[in-house]
Each structure stands twice: as structure tokens, then as C-alpha cells.
Design a protein around this motif. Structure first.
Motif: not given
Length: 363
Positions: A270-278
Motif C-alpha cells: 500500500r505504501v512502499i510499492i506505489p512510491l517505488s512505481a518507477p
């Protein structure tokens, strides 16, 4: 009066002959002054010591150099010339080495069969029907579907496992973290051929659990025989990319999510993966392209038939028969097969560029 005139002429008067002699002697003295050799060895005084410039009218220095020296001097005065020249050279080299093969494929695909030997830079004839014959001669769409499914399944598996491993390596502290990371990266250094013999023996051995599903109880001619080894080969690169991105996420964001009652796994998705989308997009696209173009394992783990999950490269090679090779259909099939990957790269190019350049600048 005459004596005075003569005295005046002789003493302070202006004798024409004397004036002429005086002028002549003055010119002679001027010439002698100009002809005095220079102290540096006889060179003319208007020649500079470096021999590179000549004084012109008004004291301006005019360059007397070769073309390369003049270009270097202008480049020093205007560095943007050098940057533009380097950019144009690199762009032309890239376009020639990258796009010319695709141009040549198009020329071969548009040339009718039997006239390929006369191609120069334009097709010898015009046969766009080759792009239709590709699907009439062989079920090429099934080969493309097989490659697409295998690449998608491998990408999903790689991203899921690499996300969990990247979270552990990037955000947790545990004994042996660095040696274990080096061991994971070491796997990517081995060539795929080193794993073929044990994997081929493993996938061709009947397993009782698989007998109700498979006719012979083996993974041969199944997607699993390609997805598992291919995913293992490309897993280390994805883990390294995601570890770098996950480690850059501030701890406060994850702590805030956990205060709200979210678990570590929930905070990851919910947090880490969306913020690391690139980073996730970069790892996914690179894995998809590599698996989509993979040939080694897919050639050895299938019999080449489309119903047995043979990939796209098997379909391209299917246009060469025992007595003839349909080069125009092979070229047309190659162009059709590369279109999905080209579309994917165009759609995700911003994420890929930002993912590959992340970490180049420090805040």
C-alpha cells in the motif's frame, strides 16, 4: 646684392639641389632604418614570436591556423558547439546501428519472394501481402500468444518474489544480509547453459503428483518448464533494482501506515510499492522484454509446436523448410512480433528512464 644673394643661398638659403639632396638623403636614412635587422635573428618586426598571427591594418590580429586549430579555438570560445556536435554524432550512430536493421527487415518483407538478391536500399517490388501470408502459412498468432503468456507469468512471479526480497534487503536488518545479497547477485553471472542439464533432467522426470494433470507426469512442453528457470535467471536483477528503491523510502511513511494498523506486508503493497512505481515498472519491463525474446530454454523445453507452448522465435524459424527459406515471411513475422514490445516501451518509457536514472542525484 649679388654677393649677399650668393651668401644667403650658400648659408641659410634654400638651394634646390641641396633640398633634393637632403630629401634623397632622408629617404635613404629611412630605408636604412627599416632595413636594420631585428634582434631576434632577422625576422620582420611585425611577425609575432609564435608565428601564429600576423598584425594587419589597425593592429588587429588575424588567425593564421589550420581548419582543426580554428575549430578548436571556436569550440573553446563556444562549448555548445562541441556538445551539439557530440550529440549529433551519437544520435546518428544510434539511429544507424539500431533502426537500420528494422529498415532492412521492412525492405525484405516488402520484396516478393525470388527477387531478394536485387535489394539495395529500396524493395525490389512491392508485396505488402507478406504480412497476411505470415498468419496463413503458420498459426503465428499462437506463437505470439504463447510468448506473451510466458512473459507475463514470469514477470508477475519475478515482481512478487523480488518485491518481498527487496523489502527484506532494503528495509530490514538481519545477520548475513550483505553476503546473502552478493550470493543472489552471483546467480546472474552464470550463463543459462550451465543450468540446462540439471533442469532438463528434472523436468523430464515423471512426478506422481503431476500424473493426473500431465499425461506423462513431466513438465516438458508446459509453461512451467520455461517460467521457473527463466524467472530464476532474471530474478537477481529485479531484486537489486527494487532493493535500491525500497531503501530510499523514508521510514516515517511506513511507520505512519503501521500506526494505523497496517502490517508490514500491507505497508509494502500500500505504501512502499506505489512510491517505488518507477523501479517496479523498470524491473517489470526489463523482465518482460527479456523473457519475450528468450529462446534458449524455450527451444529445449518444447518440441516447437504451437499447441505445446512454443514461443515466438519457434514460429519465425518455422518459415524455413527443407528445400526453401521464406525470408520475406520471416522478416514480416519479425516485425509483427516486435510490435507488442515496442508499444510497451513507448507507453512505459518515462517510468523506465526515471527508474534507470534514480540514484544519480542525491538530495
Amino acid at each position: 646684392m649679388r654677393s649677399n644673394d650668393r651668401d644667403t643661398t650658400r648659408g641659410g638659403g634654400t638651394d634646390p639641389e641641396a633640398s633634393e639632396d637632403g630629401a634623397g638623403s632622408g629617404e635613404g636614412r629611412g630605408e636604412s632604418r627599416r632595413r636594420v635587422p631585428a634582434p631576434d635573428g632577422g625576422r620582420a618586426p611585425n611577425r609575432l614570436a609564435d608565428g601564429g598571427t600576423t598584425l594587419g591594418a589597425g593592429g588587429d590580429a588575424e588567425l593564421d591556423r589550420g581548419p582543426f586549430s580554428r575549430w578548436v579555438d571556436r569550440s573553446i570560445q563556444n562549448p555548445q558547439r562541441v556538445y551539439r556536435a557530440m550529440f549529433y554524432v551519437a544520435a546518428i550512430f544510434f539511429l544507424f546501428t539500431t533502426l537500420f536493421p528494422f529498415y532492412w527487415l521492412l525492405m525484405v518483407a516488402l520484396t516478393p519472394e525470388g527477387q531478394l538478391q536485387d535489394i539495395v536500399f529500396t524493395p525490389n517490388g512491392f508485396n505488402p501481402g507478406a504480412f497476411v501470408e505470415v498468419f496463413q502459412t503458420l498459426p503465428f498468432h499462437w506463437y505470439m500468444f504463447n510468448s506473451f503468456v510466458i512473459a507475463t507469468a514470469s514477470t508477475v512471479l519475478v515482481l512478487v518474489v523480488a518485491s518481498l526480497a527487496g523489502y527484506a534487503f532494503g528495509r530490514l536488518e538481519f545477520p548475513g544480509k550483505t553476503p546473502l545479497m552478493l550470493l543472489v547477485l552471483l546467480v546472474s553471472f552464470f550463463p543459462p547453459a550451465a543450468f540446462f542439464i540439471p533442469l532438463n533432467d528434472l523436468f523430464n522426470t515423471p512426478v506422481e503428483i503431476l500424473e493426473p494433470v500431465m499425461s506423462d507426469g513431466t513438465l516438458y512442453n508446459t509453461p512451467g518448464a520455461m517460467v521457473m528457470p527463466i524467472s530464476a535467471i532474471f530474478m537477481p536483477l529485479a531484486i537489486f533494482i527494487l532493493t535500491t528503491f525500497y531503501a530510499q523510502i523514508p521510514d516515517g511513511l511506513e511507520d505512519a501506515a503501521r500506526v494505523e494498523g497496517t502490517t508490514r506486508l500491507g505497508a509494502l503493497f500500500r505504501v512502499i510499492i506505489p512510491l517505488s512505481a518507477p523501479g517496479v515498472a523498470t524491473a517489470g519491463v526489463l523482465t518482460f522484454i527479456a523473457v519475450y525474446n528468450e529462446f534458449f530454454f524455450s527451444y529445449l523445453m518444447t518440441d516447437g509446436e504451437p499447441e505445446n507452448w512454443a514461443p515466438i522465435l519457434e514460429g519465425i524459424l518455422g518459415y524455413q523448410g527443407q528445400y526453401e527459406i521464406l525470408f520475406n515471411l520471416m522478416a514480416a513475422a519479425s516485425i509483427i512480433g516486435v510490435l507488442p514490445v515496442a508499444i510497451l516501451v513507448i507507453v512505459a518509457q518515462e517510468k523506465i528512464v526515471s527508474g534507470l536514472t534514480a540514484g544519480a542525484l542525491k538530495e
